[in-house]
Design an enzyme around this catalytic site. Structure first.
Site, PDB file in Angstrom:
ATOM      1  CB  SER A  44      -0.876   0.205   0.973  1.00 36.38           C
ATOM      2  OG  SER A  44      -1.110   1.027   1.797  1.00 36.38           O
TER       3      SER A  44
ATOM      4  CE1 TYR B 145      -3.317  -2.168   5.666  1.00 36.96           C
ATOM      5  CE2 TYR B 145      -2.897   0.184   5.043  1.00 36.96           C
ATOM      6  CZ  TYR B 145      -3.409  -0.655   4.743  1.00 36.96           C
ATOM      7  OH  TYR B 145      -3.533  -1.152   3.518  1.00 36.96           O
TER       8      TYR B 145
END
Length: 325
Positions: free
Chosen positions: A203, A216
């Site tokens: 990501s 995250y």
């Protein structure tokens, strides 16, 4: 490879006969070796740039997926579903892993309706024993997996102090540790066969920090380190140099995992669909690229050499500056 070893042996003889008796073991003895290494590096950089230029004019043939067995984690929805459908259309046998049995079965049925070859398994990739036993079952009953796409992930947007410890642990498990368990299950067979391909869906949070996404980001930065180190480890071993890796960095993708973000510069940083992202990932995998960015705006987040040097030239520089333990 043999030429390099021959030159190294001849230089060692020259060093022992002519250099060491006159200069001893001081730093002066390293000068000829530095000069030789620098000359070899310049020749390699020049040749790789020439090859890259030729490939622009005459693109190489893309990898064929006929007869390939591809495993996709998190295949039940979003990006995983699109990857499964597109790869099946290219002739690959697609193995779908997901926790949601109903959605996973729907993807498998959709592929089979289009005369594709697909199998579905319900599995939690954060459970090491499940991953290991199912991998053994697949290799015995179906085929050896030639490509693994680690796509399963989870996201929880909230300040760190608002998250429970169980939620933090789960985010780390699915976004980082699960990659280790899948690699542990499938990489040994790839090494044995001396070929394979590992794709990790990362990501933009693995390239820059984001507020309200601390666990995250930590997991995605860890995944970046995992794939970079693994790629280097496989590349430096002549036995495993044909096992390829691809790190995919997604921007905001409409996968249904989170609501669309709101910001003032939508023209500069826009959301892409799962279908568009899957197309970029499939193309990068077929071209055996080490890095795939699903948003052009994030190219300023990668290093200077990754932006401006061909992949083979980057590897020459990495080999020149490799630290060994």
């Amino acid at each position: 490879m043999y030429l390099d070893s021959y030159v190294a042996r001849r230089f060692r003889v020259f060093q022992e006969v002519w250099i060491l008796p006159w200069w001893g073991n001081g730093w002066v003895t390293a000068i000829p070796l530095w000069m030789l290494d620098s000359m070899v590096l310049m020749v390699k950089l020049f040749s790789t740039c020439v090859v890259a230029a030729i490939r622009v004019l005459i693109p190489p043939t893309m990898k064929s997926l006929n007869g390939e067995t591809i495993l996709i984690t998190g295949a039940g929805q979003g990006l995983g579903r699109e990857l499964a459908l597109q790869l099946a259309e290219l002739g690959a046998t697609v193995i779908c892993w997901d926790k949601d049995a109903r959605r996973n079965k729907a993807v498998v049925d959709e592929i089979r309706k289009k005369d594709g070859d697909s199998y579905g398994f319900t599995v939690d990739v954060t459970v090491r024993d499940q991953v290991s036993s199912l991998a053994t079952c697949i290799s015995r009953q179906i085929a050896d997996v030639s490509m693994v796409i680690n796509n399963a992930g989870a996201l929880n947007c909230a300040p760190l102090t608002h998250l429970k410890s169980e939620s933090i642990a789960k985010l780390i498990e699915i976004n980082l540790l699960a990659h280790f368990w899948v690699l542990e299950a499938f990489l040994p067979s790839m090494i044995k066969r001396r070929q394979g391909h590992i794709v990790a869906i990362n990501s933009s949070a693995g390239l820059m920090p984001c507020s309200d996404m601390v666990p995250y980001c930590a997991a995605k930065f860890g995944l970046r380190g995992l794939m970079d180190a693994l790629s280097e480890e496989l590349r430096l071993d002549t036995w495993t140099k044909n096992i390829h890796t691809t790190s995919v960095y997604l921007a905001t993708c409409s996968t249904g995992m989170y609501p669309p973000p709101s910001h003032r510069f939508t023209w500069w940083y826009s959301e892409i669909t799962a279908k568009e992202a899957a197309k970029v990932i499939v193309e990068a995998s077929l071209n055996l690229l080490n890095l795939a960015l699903c948003c052009e705006e994030w190219r300023n987040k990668v290093s200077l050499e990754e932006k401006h040097l061909p992949q083979d030239s980057q590897r020459c520089l990495e080999s020149f500056s490799t630290v060994c333990f």
